[in-house]
Design a protein around this motif. Sequence first.
Motif, short mmCIF file in Angstrom:
data_model
loop_
_atom_site.label_atom_id
_atom_site.label_comp_id
_atom_site.label_asym_id
_atom_site.label_seq_id
_atom_site.Cartn_x
_atom_site.Cartn_y
_atom_site.Cartn_z
N GLY A 169 -0.72 -15.08 -3.31
CA GLY A 169 0.20 -16.17 -3.13
C GLY A 169 1.65 -15.75 -3.25
N ALA A 170 1.89 -14.69 -4.02
CA ALA A 170 3.27 -14.21 -4.24
C ALA A 170 3.75 -13.29 -3.12
CB ALA A 170 3.37 -13.50 -5.58
N ILE A 171 2.90 -12.38 -2.64
CA ILE A 171 3.36 -11.38 -1.68
C ILE A 171 2.93 -11.68 -0.25
CG2 ILE A 171 3.35 -9.61 -3.48
CD1 ILE A 171 0.82 -8.44 -2.23
N GLY A 172 1.93 -12.55 -0.07
CA GLY A 172 1.46 -12.88 1.27
C GLY A 172 0.71 -11.74 1.92
N VAL A 173 0.73 -11.72 3.25
CA VAL A 173 0.06 -10.68 4.02
C VAL A 173 1.02 -9.50 4.18
CG1 VAL A 173 -0.98 -10.06 6.23
CG2 VAL A 173 -1.42 -12.31 5.24
N VAL A 174 0.61 -8.33 3.74
CA VAL A 174 1.43 -7.12 3.85
C VAL A 174 0.69 -6.14 4.74
CG1 VAL A 174 2.52 -5.23 2.60
CG2 VAL A 174 2.38 -7.49 1.54
N GLU A 175 1.34 -5.71 5.80
CA GLU A 175 0.72 -4.77 6.73
C GLU A 175 0.46 -3.43 6.04
OE1 GLU A 175 1.52 -3.08 11.29
OE2 GLU A 175 3.07 -4.16 10.19
N ASN A 176 -0.72 -2.87 6.30
CA ASN A 176 -1.12 -1.57 5.75
C ASN A 176 -1.12 -1.57 4.22
OD1 ASN A 176 -1.37 -0.32 8.35
ND2 ASN A 176 0.86 -0.11 8.41
N LEU A 177 -1.51 -2.67 3.63
CA LEU A 177 -1.55 -2.77 2.18
C LEU A 177 -2.67 -1.92 1.61
CD1 LEU A 177 -0.38 -4.19 -0.36
CD2 LEU A 177 -2.10 -5.98 -0.01
N VAL A 178 -2.39 -1.21 0.51
CA VAL A 178 -3.37 -0.33 -0.13
C VAL A 178 -3.40 -0.63 -1.63
CG1 VAL A 178 -3.89 2.06 -0.78
CG2 VAL A 178 -3.17 1.52 1.56
N PHE A 179 -4.61 -0.73 -2.18
CA PHE A 179 -4.80 -0.87 -3.63
C PHE A 179 -5.36 0.44 -4.18
CE2 PHE A 179 -4.73 -5.29 -2.43
CZ PHE A 179 -4.12 -5.91 -3.50
N ILE A 180 -4.80 0.91 -5.27
CA ILE A 180 -5.31 2.07 -6.00
C ILE A 180 -5.66 1.60 -7.41
CG2 ILE A 180 -4.90 4.43 -6.75
CD1 ILE A 180 -4.86 4.13 -3.74
N SER A 181 -6.90 1.81 -7.84
CA SER A 181 -7.31 1.36 -9.16
C SER A 181 -8.44 2.24 -9.66
CB SER A 181 -7.79 -0.10 -9.08
OG SER A 181 -9.03 -0.18 -8.39
N ASP A 182 -8.86 1.96 -10.90
CA ASP A 182 -10.07 2.62 -11.37
C ASP A 182 -11.26 1.98 -10.65
OD1 ASP A 182 -10.81 0.22 -12.68
OD2 ASP A 182 -9.72 0.80 -14.48
N ARG A 183 -12.45 2.43 -10.95
CA ARG A 183 -13.63 2.00 -10.20
C ARG A 183 -14.35 0.83 -10.86
NH1 ARG A 183 -17.40 5.98 -10.17
NH2 ARG A 183 -18.45 5.01 -8.39
#
Length: 602
Positions: A355-369
């Motif tokens: 809701g804050a950032i909306g749709v971001v092109e080429n968005l990537v999440f990096i996290s633990d598993r």
Amino acid sequence: MEIVDNEDVASWVYDSLSVQPNKIPLYITLERSLSRSVSEGSQDMNNRSDPSFQYDDVDSTIFSTELDDQSPIAVSSPHEQIIVNFDLDNADNVSYGSREEDENPTHGVEINVSVQPLDDNFASSSSYRSKKRRTEDFENVTIVDTNEDILVGQLYPSKKALKQHLGMLAIRKNYEFKVKRSTSDRFEVGCLDPSCKWRLRAVKLQELTYFEVRKFHNEHSCSLDIMHRDHRQASSSLIGQFVKSKFEGGTSRIYRPRDIIDDACVQLGVNMGYNKAWRAREAALEIARGSPEGSFAILPAYCAMLERKNQGKYFGTMFVAACQDGENQIYPLAFGVVDSENDASWSWFLTKLRGAIGVVENLVFISDRHGSIAKAVDIVFPEAHHGACIFHIANNLQSKFGKKRKILMLYHTAAKKYQVSEFNTLMDDIRKIKDGEVCKYLEDIGCHKWARAHFMGYRYNMMTSNIAESMNAKLKEARKLPITALVDHLREVLQQWFVERRDAASSLNTHLTKWAENKVRKNNNSGLHMRVSPIDLYAFQIHDQSQTFTVDLNNITCTCREFDLDRLPCAHATVACRFKGVSVYSMCSQFYTANALMLAYA
């Protein structure tokens, strides 16, 4: 001014007050029947012991009385069936508008009128409605449907609600109006075309906030030529009322200013610019979800309730979402405090983030598993790529296969390689260890999750979730504070960062940030001794010692893949740019520019 009934008289009196506040002539037409006579000299008129009068057997008479009690009498033609009661001692109910500030308040006249309107098309109340009535006097006080027409006698909880209803109807029915009078207890509007008879009058009920519609002429005779291109009533706040439903019932849907522009044009016939659409979106968000100021205002009460319901210390888990700016600095995006780390909490947090950032092109999440993170990303951000932190995987390797330096070295090197061929060579070496168990473990995780060479999106240099861990370390002591104190500490940290980084960005005199500028210069120096063989207008072969790489400036690619994935010119690309006479800065992603950095902290 056409005077039809008592409301028109009151309006006329109010207009007169602005000209002669202490001496207002009031002309009232009387009916012909009478219960007691009045002498021609009007002696009874001045008899204060009996201030109520009824008149009969006299010719149609108009009493012209001034509020200083000097009352000449004039003769005129009759009006229609009007009964008049005078109370000259206590008559102070005709002072429309705010007259409380007058040092010498004048007498007024309370008038009860029963009359047929002169204009059959003018919808009005059939009798005078005292402003002193309470809401209990109305049989039905209902919520107004803004899709329906306005009716005489309709109640609105405030003047703002009436204006909103009028504005919505004006937009839907394609006409415009202007405010003729707006005071604390009176509201009048008329058509933008002065020759058109469309008009509305409403007054505030005494001791209440309600406004009642007293007059409403609902027929337009104006020309279409007076209409504005973007509609006079189509304010950003009103358009926000139209689109607020788009933000209700969840935050997963993205509704951008461009969508508001398109919908307003198609559904309402209103043309607007991007700035107004953006303001309308902000207004709709505040209506649907509340303002940030309002949310912070109720936080102490919320925490007090938590403390009352949960005796003792409140424990929870803090979530952090952060990214990197063009200066390779941590850029916090969102914080959340939940009871525990589970599917529901991660889904809630990421929904708020979307809701804050909306749709971001080429968005990537990096996290633990963590399984809950993977599920939430797939549901809330289905279009995004999700990578695993190579540091957490390295810890799992140590737990499973022991602290073997060779395994960790090969794994880290393979994870950071850009070319698939180099990655495959290193994986062959890992396959020889522990009878292939280490290689199988990494392949079961999915090489596309941790290896840069196989990752589908742009990881840049973010191979770990260290920036989130760094934020956790920064807030290690603050996390022990009560939640309100923690929120205030976060505000102070972010405020300091934003001020310092904004000042630093504004002082830059280079096209790129300092970090990106240094990286490109380093690559440029590395390519000074490389040779170039042009292939066509934009493609070149770059000879780097025993290896040859192909650079395509038109598609911004290099077979080394650093140019592709880092989105900054690699050493080979700088050689091609120099040969072609193209600026290396034109080959850099806009996210590395000094202007983008300035906007990030504006």
